[in-house]
Enzyme design. Structure first.
Site, mmCIF file in Angstrom:
data_model
loop_
_atom_site.group_PDB
_atom_site.id
_atom_site.type_symbol
_atom_site.label_atom_id
_atom_site.label_comp_id
_atom_site.label_asym_id
_atom_site.label_seq_id
_atom_site.Cartn_x
_atom_site.Cartn_y
_atom_site.Cartn_z
ATOM 1 N N ASP A 58 0.951 -1.144 -0.174
ATOM 2 C CA ASP A 58 0.030 -0.180 -0.014
ATOM 3 C C ASP A 58 0.798 1.327 0.029
ATOM 4 O O ASP A 58 1.866 1.334 0.676
ATOM 5 C CB ASP A 58 -0.762 -0.041 1.352
ATOM 6 C CG ASP A 58 -1.872 0.844 1.185
ATOM 7 O OD1 ASP A 58 -3.239 0.492 1.288
ATOM 8 O OD2 ASP A 58 -1.837 2.030 1.196
ATOM 9 N N TYR A 147 -13.114 13.547 -4.713
ATOM 10 C CA TYR A 147 -11.869 12.962 -5.820
ATOM 11 C C TYR A 147 -11.010 13.958 -6.287
ATOM 12 O O TYR A 147 -9.807 14.046 -6.177
ATOM 13 C CB TYR A 147 -12.473 12.153 -6.702
ATOM 14 C CG TYR A 147 -11.667 11.888 -7.868
ATOM 15 C CD1 TYR A 147 -10.493 10.777 -7.539
ATOM 16 C CD2 TYR A 147 -11.581 12.363 -9.283
ATOM 17 C CE1 TYR A 147 -9.834 10.466 -8.604
ATOM 18 C CE2 TYR A 147 -10.908 11.979 -10.187
ATOM 19 C CZ TYR A 147 -9.876 10.925 -9.965
ATOM 20 O OH TYR A 147 -8.744 10.974 -10.978
#
Ligand code: NAD
Ligand code: UDP
Length: 351
Positions: A58, A147
């Site tokens: 990640d 976003y």
């Protein structure tokens, strides 16, 4: 260069990996597979002929990134992000954590390991509803959902770091509407079900997997009343990344529109797709989708001047490559796995 590609198992990242290897770069892929796929990594290896290393991790895990980067890299290409606008409105914390915290951890890890070149995936959505088209890079920035806000914050972070540390250089690529697939049909966008973007949805309608396209709005002030966008072939996007890496050899922080400079309406895309596929794409005009704007297309001249890049593929080619991918992988990479599994099984053992 030796390049770490964060998010390299995803749609744009996988195509870029192949392009980077074709240009002679060594690629290591770092991806947590929240959306990407190991099948994409296999196809990168198959298409490039290179034994590409894959690390599952990640980007928020700074220690893991430092451990990978400490083996010596020249640059990072950073695709790893969550990207669905509607989802970001429901889950803003997740989007800021994944995208912004992930980018901070990545920049820290790069700084700690002396890796100073970055190519970053941004989006034309940072312009929101533009005052004029074509859009230049100095147009007002009007992100209007979580976003796009994460992308603006990340852009700013990268720009501030380049100012504070002149040894750090970056190319921030604002993509317009990515579309199409690898010409082999082996790699493309795995939407994991019902797509929200136009081109993959039209592909599924042409394939008979959806009964019709809902055209979001027929009353925009455009030539046929439907929304106009600048669709850019994913292979052209991949090429822009390889050219951006070359430019970073001489430093600086560059913000660049990556589009064709030409807009097509929804109905023009439908008509091009019908022509290429030989299938009908039934559609129905419905209400506008909240947050959509009338017209967006790029002025890509800065990318032409800075990178020597311009788009080479037209709309028909995007439709043709999207249709080949759709026909070969009706259910994304899952269908490739099923076909491969069947081929590997002794005959008679699969139902
Ligand atoms: P994608 O979802 O196919 O690829 C993103 C990849 O990043 C996936 O493989 C996913 O598993 C990985 N990832 C996500 N979060 C991660 C994390 N925390 N750690 C490690 N890996 C992680 O998306 P894409 O279409 O290839 O988009 C790539 C980039 O381009 C994204 O940053 C996106 O915001 C940007 N972009 C995409 C579009 C588009 O329409 N596809 C348009 C403009 C900008
Ligand atoms: N669109 C549509 N039906 C769909 C998906 C998209 O009419 O099922 C339209 C949308 O309103 C926009 C264009 O197609 O005008 C491109 O939308 P997409 O979601 O692909 O990209 P966006 O520009 O919104 O990022």
């Amino acid at each position: 260069m030796k390049v770490l590609v964060c998010g390299g198992a995803g749609y744009i990242g996988s195509h870029t990996c192949v392009a980077l290897i074709e240009q002679g770069h060594e690629v290591v892929i770092y991806d947590n597979l929240c959306h990407g796929s190991l099948s994409a990594v296999d196809h990168i290896r198959q298409l490039s002929g290179a034994d590409v290393r894959f690390v599952q991790g990640d980007v928020r895990d700074k220690a893991a990134l430092e451990s990978v980067l400490s083996s010596g890299f020249d640059a990072v290409v950073h695709f790893a992000a969550l990207k669905i606008m509607s989802e970001s409105c429901r889950l803003p914390l997740l989007y800021f954590d994944n995208n912004v915290a992930g980018t901070i951890a990545l920049l820290q890890a790069m700084q700690a390991t002396g890796v100073h070149r970055l190519v970053f995936s941004s989006t034309a959505a940072v312009y929101g509803d533009p005052d004029v088209v074509p859009i230049k890079e100095d147009a007002p920035l009007r992100a209007c959902n979580p976003y796009s806000h994460t992308k603006l914050v990340m852009e700013r972070l990268i720009q501030e770091l380049c100012e504070a540390r002149p040894s750090f250089s970056a190319a921030i690529l604002r993509y317009f509407n990515p579309a199409g697939a690898h010409p082999s049909g082996l790699m493309g966008e795995d939407t994991g079900g019902v797509p929200s973007n136009l081109m993959p949805y039209v592909s599924q309608v042409a394939a008979g997997m959806q009964d019709r396209l809902h055209v979001f709005g027929g009353d925009y002030p455009t030539r046929d009343g439907t929304g106009v966008r600048d669709y850019i072939h994913v292979m052209d996007l991949a090429d822009a990344h390889t050219k951006a890496l070359d430019v970073l050899r001489v430093g600086g922080c560059h913000v660049l529109n990556i589009g064709t400079g030409r807009g097509y309406s929804v109905l023009e895309v439908v008509s091009a797709f019908e022509r290429i596929s030989g299938r009908r794409v039934p559609y129905e005009i419905v209400d506008r989708r909240p947050g959509d704007v009338a017209e967006v297309w790029a002025d890509p001249s800065h990318a032409q001047e800075t990178l020597g890049w311009h788009a080479q593929h037209d709309l028909l080619r995007m439709c043709a490559d999207a249709w080949r991918w759709q026909s070969m992988h009706p259910h994304g990479y899952q269908s490739a796995q099923v076909i491969e599994l069947r081929q590997a099984m002794p005959s008679g053992s699969c139902r």
